[in-house]
Scaffold this motif. Structure first.
Motif, PDB file in Angstrom:
ATOM      1  N   PRO A  15       0.817  -1.336  -0.122  1.00  0.00           N
ATOM      2  CA  PRO A  15       0.159   0.075   0.053  1.00  0.00           C
ATOM      3  C   PRO A  15       0.742   1.344   0.049  1.00  0.00           C
ATOM      4  O   PRO A  15       0.518   2.344  -0.808  1.00  0.00           O
ATOM      5  N   ALA A  16       2.121   1.282   0.501  1.00  0.00           N
ATOM      6  CA  ALA A  16       2.732   2.408   0.861  1.00  0.00           C
ATOM      7  C   ALA A  16       3.241   2.567  -0.714  1.00  0.00           C
ATOM      8  O   ALA A  16       3.520   4.135  -0.858  1.00  0.00           O
ATOM      9  N   GLU A  17       3.527   1.798  -1.573  1.00  0.00           N
ATOM     10  CA  GLU A  17       4.030   2.031  -2.711  1.00  0.00           C
ATOM     11  C   GLU A  17       3.135   3.036  -3.522  1.00  0.00           C
ATOM     12  O   GLU A  17       3.458   3.778  -4.507  1.00  0.00           O
ATOM     13  N   SER A  18       1.823   2.916  -3.551  1.00  0.00           N
ATOM     14  CA  SER A  18       0.810   3.404  -4.366  1.00  0.00           C
ATOM     15  C   SER A  18       0.937   5.067  -3.997  1.00  0.00           C
ATOM     16  O   SER A  18       0.728   5.820  -4.725  1.00  0.00           O
ATOM     17  N   LYS A  19       0.907   5.142  -2.614  1.00  0.00           N
ATOM     18  CA  LYS A  19       0.905   6.377  -1.956  1.00  0.00           C
ATOM     19  C   LYS A  19       2.155   6.996  -2.465  1.00  0.00           C
ATOM     20  O   LYS A  19       2.409   8.248  -2.963  1.00  0.00           O
TER      21      LYS A  19
ATOM     22  N   THR B 108       1.833   8.189  -5.875  1.00  0.00           N
ATOM     23  CA  THR B 108       1.086   9.713  -5.997  1.00  0.00           C
ATOM     24  C   THR B 108       2.163  10.697  -5.878  1.00  0.00           C
ATOM     25  O   THR B 108       2.024  11.784  -6.682  1.00  0.00           O
ATOM     26  N   ILE B 109       3.058  10.594  -4.759  1.00  0.00           N
ATOM     27  CA  ILE B 109       4.018  11.747  -4.414  1.00  0.00           C
ATOM     28  C   ILE B 109       4.841  12.007  -5.547  1.00  0.00           C
ATOM     29  O   ILE B 109       5.286  13.153  -6.109  1.00  0.00           O
TER      30      ILE B 109
END
Length: 432
Positions: free
Chosen positions: A29-33, A36-37
């Motif tokens: 999940p941290a990768e999708s965030k 976005t960054i």
């Protein structure tokens, strides 16, 4: 070069970060965030780049109006161009990073990233000009003129001339203007000494004397040119002084009368008739505070070859022999010179003070006839050593204690690491 260690650390950190991203699972999940960054950052960089590109001239005018433009050190045009270059690569890297993460870093994404890195390292995007190495090191007209003189002297390129981006000469491109005017990076190759040297960081006291000299009303308003060992002045503006003689002007291949060409920004070389050698002997001295020296040195009646300004009373190593007050032969000749050593031979019928127009700086030591002597700060920023009557061999050697301490610490560190490695290897073998 002072930032090389920090840049190396950042480079290694970036490589480790890329390796970590390659190993991250897409389901994280941290990768999708993070994606976005990355996308937002790349988009913002691209938008700012567009604004800078469209309004380049307006932004440069604004920075100049705010006093943020000093061509010699901090040009607004160059800074803005560098900012545009940075924004371009930030946007490009953002796109590549997003594509790499979404495709699990396939080979083509790594290839594109490698091409972008090569472009960042070696490309200039048109912001900087380039020329062939052979052309860059080709002796300029100024170098050819000065190389004919075999004396040991310094050259002054006037500040106004050194900041020019265009000069009047036949077949001279904008990039070669600095070469034509004798840049510090080239003059030492041909053993031509510029008055400012080629140091990365300017010495405060030497800079004070230099600025006071070059920004005085005229080049002959003081006698500091003689103290600096300046024999030739390179300028595009005519010098109106009897002490300076025009010896060469780069007007070959130009159309028009010599009189008109001399009024244009053509390169001119003037010789200082009163130039003093790099080392000389002085009989008289005055003691004063360092802060009081420069106003005295700026007066026209200050003669550096007759009196030297010191912060403390000089001490001679021995008593002056009887009958040495009369005239006689006196000289101070430089036998050899290098970055870290200056060797001289001197002769005088009476005690005197040897003045060397090199910068006073901690770490330099003086040796007279094999014995160490104290170096005095002379004329605000230079070196002086008291000498007794007679002949002497004088050496100035750069031998700072900091280098010795650094060498000792480095050697100790190498030995300690080697010992630790040997102990670890020995224990590991015993365990096995």
């Amino acid at each position: 070069k002072f930032l090389s260690l920090g840049i190396l650390i950042l480079s290694v950190t970036a490589g480790l970060g890329l390796h970590l991203l390659q190993e991250k699972k897409k389901e994280d999940p941290a990768e999708s965030k993070f994606l976005t960054i990355v996308f937002v950052s790349a988009f913002v960089a691209a938008c700012v780049l567009a604004v800078f590109a469209i309004g380049h001239n307006s932004l440069v005018d604004y920075l100049k109006a705010k006093g943020l433009d000093v061509p010699r050190y901090n040009s607004a045009t160059v800074n803005l161009s560098n900012a545009k270059r940075t924004l371009f690569y930030l946007a490009l890297y953002g796109v590549i990073l997003k594509a790499g993460l979404e495709t699990q870093w396939k080979k083509w994404t790594l290839f594109v990233l490698s091409i972008a890195l090569a472009g960042d390292l070696f490309g200039n995007m048109g912001y900087y000009q380039s020329m062939k190495t052979k052309e860059y090191f080709e002796p300029s007209w100024v170098v050819k003129q000065l190389a004919r003189d075999k004396d040991l002297f310094r050259v002054l390129v006037t500040p106004k001339t050194s900041t020019l981006t265009t000069i009047v000469a036949a077949d001279v491109q904008p990039l070669t203007v600095a070469n034509q005017l004798l840049t510090p990076s080239l003059n030492l190759i041909y053993k031509i000494y510029d008055v400012r040297g080629a140091e990365v960081m300017r010495l405060e006291k030497m800079e004070e004397v230099y600025n006071a000299f070059v920004f005085s009303p005229a080049v002959d308003a003081t006698n500091l040119a003689n103290l600096f060992n300046i024999k030739y002045v390179i300028t595009t503006t005519p010098i109106q002084s009897r002490d300076y003689q025009l010896v060469a002007a780069h007007t070959e291949g130009l159309k028009g009368s010599l009189g008109k060409l001399m009024k244009q920004p053509t390169v001119k070389i003037y010789k200082n008739h009163e130039w003093a050698p790099r080392a000389f002997l002085v009989d008289d001295y005055k003691i004063m505070k360092n802060s009081d020296m420069l106003p005295v040195m700026m007066k026209k009646d200050f003669r550096p070859d007759r009196v030297v300004l010191l912060e403390e009373k000089p001490i001679w190593a021995g008593r002056e022999p009887q009958g040495t007050r009369g005239g006689g032969k006196r000289r101070a000749d430089i036998a050899s010179i290098s970055n870290n050593r200056v060797e001289l031979t001197t002769e005088s019928p009476r005690k005197s003070i040897l003045v060397l127009s090199d910068a006073y700086y901690p770490g330099w030591k003086a040796v007279v006839d094999g014995e160490g002597r104290k170096i005095y700060r002379a004329d605000n920023a230079f070196r002086a050593v008291p000498l007794e009557a007679g002949r002497h061999v004088v050496e100035f050697v750069y031998d700072p204690a900091s280098f010795k301490w650094g060498l000792a610490i480095s050697l100790f560190t190498v030995l300690a690491i080697s010992a630790m490695g040997a102990v670890y290897y020995y224990r590991k073998r015993r365990t096995v």
